[in-house]
Scaffold this motif. Sequence first.
Motif, PDB file in Angstrom:
ATOM      1  N   ASP A 165       0.866  -1.091   0.075  1.00 45.87           N
ATOM      2  CA  ASP A 165      -0.117   0.005  -0.064  1.00 45.87           C
ATOM      3  C   ASP A 165       0.741   1.233  -0.036  1.00 45.87           C
ATOM      4  OD1 ASP A 165      -2.189  -1.768   0.148  1.00 45.87           O
ATOM      5  OD2 ASP A 165      -2.646  -1.336   2.282  1.00 45.87           O
ATOM      6  N   ALA A 166       0.384   2.195  -0.498  1.00 50.27           N
ATOM      7  CA  ALA A 166       0.942   3.578  -0.687  1.00 50.27           C
ATOM      8  C   ALA A 166       1.901   3.990   0.456  1.00 50.27           C
ATOM      9  CB  ALA A 166       0.285   4.698  -1.189  1.00 50.27           C
ATOM     10  N   SER A 167       1.485   4.148   1.709  1.00 51.02           N
ATOM     11  CA  SER A 167       1.988   4.545   3.015  1.00 51.02           C
ATOM     12  C   SER A 167       3.260   3.528   3.375  1.00 51.02           C
ATOM     13  CB  SER A 167       1.223   4.714   4.088  1.00 51.02           C
ATOM     14  OG  SER A 167       0.598   3.529   4.430  1.00 51.02           O
ATOM     15  N   ASP A 168       2.995   2.264   3.347  1.00 52.54           N
ATOM     16  CA  ASP A 168       4.208   1.302   3.500  1.00 52.54           C
ATOM     17  C   ASP A 168       5.341   1.354   2.321  1.00 52.54           C
ATOM     18  OD1 ASP A 168       2.941   0.616   5.962  1.00 52.54           O
ATOM     19  OD2 ASP A 168       1.808  -1.027   5.262  1.00 52.54           O
ATOM     20  N   ARG A 169       4.728   1.544   1.344  1.00 53.34           N
ATOM     21  CA  ARG A 169       5.643   1.681   0.115  1.00 53.34           C
ATOM     22  C   ARG A 169       6.480   2.727   0.139  1.00 53.34           C
ATOM     23  NH1 ARG A 169       2.150   0.900  -3.802  1.00 53.34           N
ATOM     24  NH2 ARG A 169       1.690   3.327  -3.973  1.00 53.34           N
ATOM     25  N   ALA A 170       6.215   3.771   0.790  1.00 55.19           N
ATOM     26  CA  ALA A 170       7.055   4.887   0.693  1.00 55.19           C
ATOM     27  C   ALA A 170       7.915   4.690   1.958  1.00 55.19           C
ATOM     28  CB  ALA A 170       6.130   6.298   1.022  1.00 55.19           C
ATOM     29  N   MET A 171       7.337   4.093   2.898  1.00 49.08           N
ATOM     30  CA  MET A 171       8.541   3.876   4.246  1.00 49.08           C
ATOM     31  C   MET A 171       9.468   2.824   3.760  1.00 49.08           C
ATOM     32  SD  MET A 171       6.263   3.794   7.784  1.00 49.08           S
ATOM     33  CE  MET A 171       4.903   2.709   7.243  1.00 49.08           C
ATOM     34  N   ALA A 172       8.929   1.899   3.010  1.00 47.08           N
ATOM     35  CA  ALA A 172       9.719   0.883   2.640  1.00 47.08           C
ATOM     36  C   ALA A 172      10.961   1.316   1.853  1.00 47.08           C
ATOM     37  CB  ALA A 172       9.079  -0.382   2.113  1.00 47.08           C
ATOM     38  N   ILE A 195      19.837  -9.587   8.793  1.00 46.15           N
ATOM     39  CA  ILE A 195      20.136  -8.593   9.965  1.00 46.15           C
ATOM     40  C   ILE A 195      18.809  -7.763  10.539  1.00 46.15           C
ATOM     41  CG2 ILE A 195      21.590  -6.426  10.544  1.00 46.15           C
ATOM     42  CD1 ILE A 195      23.190  -8.745  10.517  1.00 46.15           C
ATOM     43  N   CYS A 196      18.163  -7.127   9.133  1.00 43.92           N
ATOM     44  CA  CYS A 196      16.936  -6.460   9.492  1.00 43.92           C
ATOM     45  C   CYS A 196      15.914  -6.850   8.344  1.00 43.92           C
ATOM     46  CB  CYS A 196      17.323  -4.835   9.785  1.00 43.92           C
ATOM     47  SG  CYS A 196      17.815  -3.977   8.161  1.00 43.92           S
ATOM     48  N   PHE A 197      14.842  -6.336   8.621  1.00 45.19           N
ATOM     49  CA  PHE A 197      13.516  -6.697   7.761  1.00 45.19           C
ATOM     50  C   PHE A 197      12.726  -5.672   7.928  1.00 45.19           C
ATOM     51  CE2 PHE A 197      12.679  -9.065  11.519  1.00 45.19           C
ATOM     52  CZ  PHE A 197      11.508  -8.721  11.620  1.00 45.19           C
ATOM     53  N   PHE A 198      11.675  -5.618   6.951  1.00 44.09           N
ATOM     54  CA  PHE A 198      10.473  -4.473   6.832  1.00 44.09           C
ATOM     55  C   PHE A 198       9.329  -5.248   6.647  1.00 44.09           C
ATOM     56  CE2 PHE A 198       7.435  -1.794   5.020  1.00 44.09           C
ATOM     57  CZ  PHE A 198       7.277  -0.611   5.837  1.00 44.09           C
ATOM     58  N   LYS A 199       8.475  -5.352   7.528  1.00 43.61           N
ATOM     59  CA  LYS A 199       7.152  -5.961   7.511  1.00 43.61           C
ATOM     60  C   LYS A 199       5.974  -5.033   7.273  1.00 43.61           C
ATOM     61  CE  LYS A 199       4.919  -7.748  10.979  1.00 43.61           C
ATOM     62  NZ  LYS A 199       4.648  -8.400  12.234  1.00 43.61           N
ATOM     63  N   ASP A 200       5.378  -4.916   6.158  1.00 44.73           N
ATOM     64  CA  ASP A 200       4.401  -3.763   5.803  1.00 44.73           C
ATOM     65  C   ASP A 200       3.231  -4.268   6.686  1.00 44.73           C
ATOM     66  OD1 ASP A 200       4.294  -6.159   3.799  1.00 44.73           O
ATOM     67  OD2 ASP A 200       2.423  -4.940   3.219  1.00 44.73           O
ATOM     68  N   ALA A 201       2.337  -3.147   7.163  1.00 44.98           N
ATOM     69  CA  ALA A 201       1.167  -3.658   7.978  1.00 44.98           C
ATOM     70  C   ALA A 201       0.171  -4.579   7.382  1.00 44.98           C
ATOM     71  CB  ALA A 201       0.564  -2.392   8.187  1.00 44.98           C
ATOM     72  N   LYS A 202       0.034  -4.563   6.000  1.00 44.30           N
ATOM     73  CA  LYS A 202      -0.789  -5.616   5.370  1.00 44.30           C
ATOM     74  C   LYS A 202      -0.573  -6.984   5.438  1.00 44.30           C
ATOM     75  CE  LYS A 202      -2.191  -5.969   0.993  1.00 44.30           C
ATOM     76  NZ  LYS A 202      -2.456  -5.516  -0.435  1.00 44.30           N
ATOM     77  N   ARG A 225      -1.774  -3.151  12.301  1.00 43.41           N
ATOM     78  CA  ARG A 225      -2.215  -1.662  12.182  1.00 43.41           C
ATOM     79  C   ARG A 225      -1.005  -0.746  11.867  1.00 43.41           C
ATOM     80  NH1 ARG A 225      -1.519   1.376  16.959  1.00 43.41           N
ATOM     81  NH2 ARG A 225      -1.051   0.108  18.604  1.00 43.41           N
ATOM     82  N   TYR A 226      -0.011  -1.388  11.838  1.00 42.87           N
ATOM     83  CA  TYR A 226       1.208  -0.589  11.564  1.00 42.87           C
ATOM     84  C   TYR A 226       2.412  -1.314  10.947  1.00 42.87           C
ATOM     85  CZ  TYR A 226       2.403  -2.852  16.089  1.00 42.87           C
ATOM     86  OH  TYR A 226       2.660  -3.716  17.295  1.00 42.87           O
ATOM     87  N   ALA A 227       3.232  -0.843  10.284  1.00 43.79           N
ATOM     88  CA  ALA A 227       4.423  -1.525   9.684  1.00 43.79           C
ATOM     89  C   ALA A 227       5.690  -2.010  10.859  1.00 43.79           C
ATOM     90  CB  ALA A 227       5.123  -0.842   8.640  1.00 43.79           C
ATOM     91  N   THR A 228       6.455  -2.752  10.527  1.00 40.80           N
ATOM     92  CA  THR A 228       7.462  -3.347  11.558  1.00 40.80           C
ATOM     93  C   THR A 228       8.921  -3.282  10.989  1.00 40.80           C
ATOM     94  OG1 THR A 228       5.903  -4.548  12.627  1.00 40.80           O
ATOM     95  CG2 THR A 228       8.336  -4.885  13.298  1.00 40.80           C
ATOM     96  N   LEU A 229       9.805  -2.416  11.718  1.00 40.27           N
ATOM     97  CA  LEU A 229      11.199  -2.567  11.267  1.00 40.27           C
ATOM     98  C   LEU A 229      11.782  -3.457  12.337  1.00 40.27           C
ATOM     99  CD1 LEU A 229      13.797  -1.997   9.999  1.00 40.27           C
ATOM    100  CD2 LEU A 229      13.880   0.019  11.497  1.00 40.27           C
ATOM    101  N   GLY A 230      12.215  -4.809  11.910  1.00 43.85           N
ATOM    102  CA  GLY A 230      12.681  -5.655  13.035  1.00 43.85           C
ATOM    103  C   GLY A 230      14.381  -6.180  12.681  1.00 43.85           C
ATOM    104  N   PHE A 231      14.813  -6.624  13.559  1.00 39.54           N
ATOM    105  CA  PHE A 231      16.095  -6.716  13.609  1.00 39.54           C
ATOM    106  C   PHE A 231      16.278  -8.170  14.243  1.00 39.54           C
ATOM    107  CE2 PHE A 231      16.189  -2.202  13.849  1.00 39.54           C
ATOM    108  CZ  PHE A 231      17.244  -2.036  12.890  1.00 39.54           C
ATOM    109  N   ASN A 232      17.150  -9.138  13.598  1.00 44.25           N
ATOM    110  CA  ASN A 232      17.321 -10.550  14.056  1.00 44.25           C
ATOM    111  C   ASN A 232      18.571 -10.409  14.991  1.00 44.25           C
ATOM    112  OD1 ASN A 232      15.020 -11.280  12.796  1.00 44.25           O
ATOM    113  ND2 ASN A 232      16.240 -12.376  11.086  1.00 44.25           N
TER     114      ASN A 232
END
Length: 158
Positions: free
Chosen positions: A62-69, A102-109, A114-121
């Motif tokens: 989605d547009a908002s998550d795409r912009a953050m990613a 090391i890290c990943f981005f999980k979009d909200a959808k 209800r929110y995206a996630t920036l995660g670190f392993n």
Amino acid sequence: MSQTTRKTASKITKKAKTGASPSEGFSAAERDAMKERARELKAEKSRADGEADVLAKVAEMDASDRAMATRLHAIVKSVAPGLMPKTWYGMPAYANTDGKIICFFKDAKKFGDRYATLGFNDAAMLDDGVMWPTSYGLKDLGDAEEKKIRALVKKAVA
């Protein structure tokens, strides 16, 4: 065949006959993510292929998550150019030279959050005493968040 093996085989056969799935406890989205991960493991790719896969996943968001990613991708590339972009369970991710994420981005959808996630392993070197955060919820990625992410990625690869 041992008694334990026979019991396990019997349980599997019973599940197959009743139509019960061994992954019955997983949601459809989780099963899809596991299938994507299996495909990813079968087709380890070059850096260029990995980046193309990441950008393709970002384009599906989605547009908002795409912009953050998109912004996150640029941040990781500038702070840690040695990390290799790749998909991980169908999510944009960045791995070290050993292939460890090391890290990943999980979009909200992805999982209906209800929110995206920036995660670190655990391969990320974010240790801070005996307890530290390993994921961050993101609803927007402004200048303040970018500054914090830059510092986290830099520390993660140190």
